[in-house]
Write a protein that holds these residues in place. Sequence first.
Motif, PDB file in Angstrom:
ATOM      1  N   ASP A  20       0.840  -1.211   0.000  1.00 15.05           N
ATOM      2  CA  ASP A  20       0.000   0.000   0.000  1.00 15.05           C
ATOM      3  C   ASP A  20       0.880   1.269   0.000  1.00 15.05           C
ATOM      4  O   ASP A  20       0.569   2.251  -0.690  1.00 15.05           O
ATOM      5  N   PHE A  21       1.952   1.202   0.810  1.00 17.21           N
ATOM      6  CA  PHE A  21       2.828   2.359   0.869  1.00 17.21           C
ATOM      7  C   PHE A  21       3.502   2.595  -0.474  1.00 17.21           C
ATOM      8  O   PHE A  21       3.618   3.735  -0.929  1.00 17.21           O
ATOM      9  N   VAL A  22       3.959   1.538  -1.139  1.00 20.20           N
ATOM     10  CA  VAL A  22       4.598   1.662  -2.453  1.00 20.20           C
ATOM     11  C   VAL A  22       3.585   2.229  -3.449  1.00 20.20           C
ATOM     12  O   VAL A  22       3.891   3.134  -4.236  1.00 20.20           O
ATOM     13  N   VAL A  23       2.357   1.671  -3.400  1.00 17.38           N
ATOM     14  CA  VAL A  23       1.302   2.175  -4.292  1.00 17.38           C
ATOM     15  C   VAL A  23       0.998   3.644  -3.949  1.00 17.38           C
ATOM     16  O   VAL A  23       0.853   4.497  -4.839  1.00 17.38           O
ATOM     17  N   TYR A  24       0.908   3.928  -2.630  1.00 16.83           N
ATOM     18  CA  TYR A  24       0.632   5.289  -2.200  1.00 16.83           C
ATOM     19  C   TYR A  24       1.742   6.236  -2.675  1.00 16.83           C
ATOM     20  O   TYR A  24       1.474   7.319  -3.187  1.00 16.83           O
ATOM     21  N   MET A  25       3.005   5.824  -2.513  1.00 16.61           N
ATOM     22  CA  MET A  25       4.120   6.655  -2.931  1.00 16.61           C
ATOM     23  C   MET A  25       4.155   6.801  -4.451  1.00 16.61           C
ATOM     24  O   MET A  25       4.450   7.883  -4.968  1.00 16.61           O
ATOM     25  N   ALA A  26       3.834   5.697  -5.145  1.00 14.83           N
ATOM     26  CA  ALA A  26       3.797   5.778  -6.609  1.00 14.83           C
ATOM     27  C   ALA A  26       2.679   6.723  -7.036  1.00 14.83           C
ATOM     28  O   ALA A  26       2.862   7.566  -7.940  1.00 14.83           O
ATOM     29  N   ILE A  30       3.082  10.127  -9.036  1.00 14.42           N
ATOM     30  CA  ILE A  30       2.333  10.361 -10.276  1.00 14.42           C
ATOM     31  C   ILE A  30       1.532  11.658 -10.159  1.00 14.42           C
ATOM     32  O   ILE A  30       1.537  12.488 -11.072  1.00 14.42           O
ATOM     33  N   GLN A  31       0.871  11.824  -8.995  1.00 14.99           N
ATOM     34  CA  GLN A  31       0.099  13.045  -8.778  1.00 14.99           C
ATOM     35  C   GLN A  31       1.007  14.277  -8.806  1.00 14.99           C
ATOM     36  O   GLN A  31       0.666  15.309  -9.412  1.00 14.99           O
ATOM     37  N   TRP A  34       1.978  14.857 -12.310  1.00 16.44           N
ATOM     38  CA  TRP A  34       0.808  15.351 -13.047  1.00 16.44           C
ATOM     39  C   TRP A  34       0.555  16.833 -12.729  1.00 16.44           C
ATOM     40  O   TRP A  34       0.354  17.652 -13.613  1.00 16.44           O
ATOM     41  N   ARG A  35       0.575  17.131 -11.427  1.00 17.84           N
ATOM     42  CA  ARG A  35       0.375  18.526 -11.032  1.00 17.84           C
ATOM     43  C   ARG A  35       1.484  19.426 -11.609  1.00 17.84           C
ATOM     44  O   ARG A  35       1.225  20.557 -12.033  1.00 17.84           O
ATOM     45  N   ALA A  36       2.722  18.906 -11.605  1.00 16.61           N
ATOM     46  CA  ALA A  36       3.833  19.673 -12.179  1.00 16.61           C
ATOM     47  C   ALA A  36       3.597  19.895 -13.669  1.00 16.61           C
ATOM     48  O   ALA A  36       3.821  21.004 -14.183  1.00 16.61           O
ATOM     49  N   ALA A  37       3.133  18.854 -14.374  1.00 20.47           N
ATOM     50  CA  ALA A  37       2.872  18.993 -15.812  1.00 20.47           C
ATOM     51  C   ALA A  37       1.741  19.993 -16.051  1.00 20.47           C
ATOM     52  O   ALA A  37       1.818  20.851 -16.950  1.00 20.47           O
ATOM     53  N   VAL A  38       0.671  19.895 -15.222  1.00 16.18           N
ATOM     54  CA  VAL A  38      -0.452  20.828 -15.367  1.00 16.18           C
ATOM     55  C   VAL A  38       0.015  22.260 -15.076  1.00 16.18           C
ATOM     56  O   VAL A  38      -0.306  23.206 -15.812  1.00 16.18           O
TER      57      VAL A  38
END
Length: 163
Positions: A20-26, A30-31, A34-38
């Motif tokens: 869960d932590f790996v998924v959460y960190m991934a 990603i977020q 994504w926010r940086a790209a936006v």
Amino acid sequence: EYMAARKIQTKWRSFVWRQDFVVYMAARKIQANWRAAVCRDLYLHQIAAKIIQTQWRTYVCRKEYVQYMAARKIQRNWRAAISRDKYIYNIAANIIQSMWRSSICRQKFLLFISARKIQSKWRSYMCRQDYVSFMAARTIQSYWRAAVCRAVYLDNIAAKIIQ
């Protein structure tokens, strides 16, 4: 058995939490990306909008400046034409005034010359009259003195003869 189950559960929970932590960190990464790209796209859009606005304002200002300079040139040429007309009018008025004054001055001069000639002729006439009178008086005086001298002379001769 209880301890083994507890250990297995602990390992399992630890594994699940790690997953869960790996998924959460991934997901977090990603977020963030994504926010940086936006944000980057938004920033680039803002920069592009600023550039477009700057270019548009420059175009509008340049166009207004060209119109302003054209109006200024028209005004300057109009004022120059009016000033030129006034100058020509003033020059014409000066020429007319100069010619009028010259004519008046010439008339006064001719009148002065005529008056001077008349005065000269009159004085000449009066001098001639005085001269004629003087000559007449002188002639009369001369004849009178001659008559008186003759009378005195004759009296002297008569007195000598009687003596």
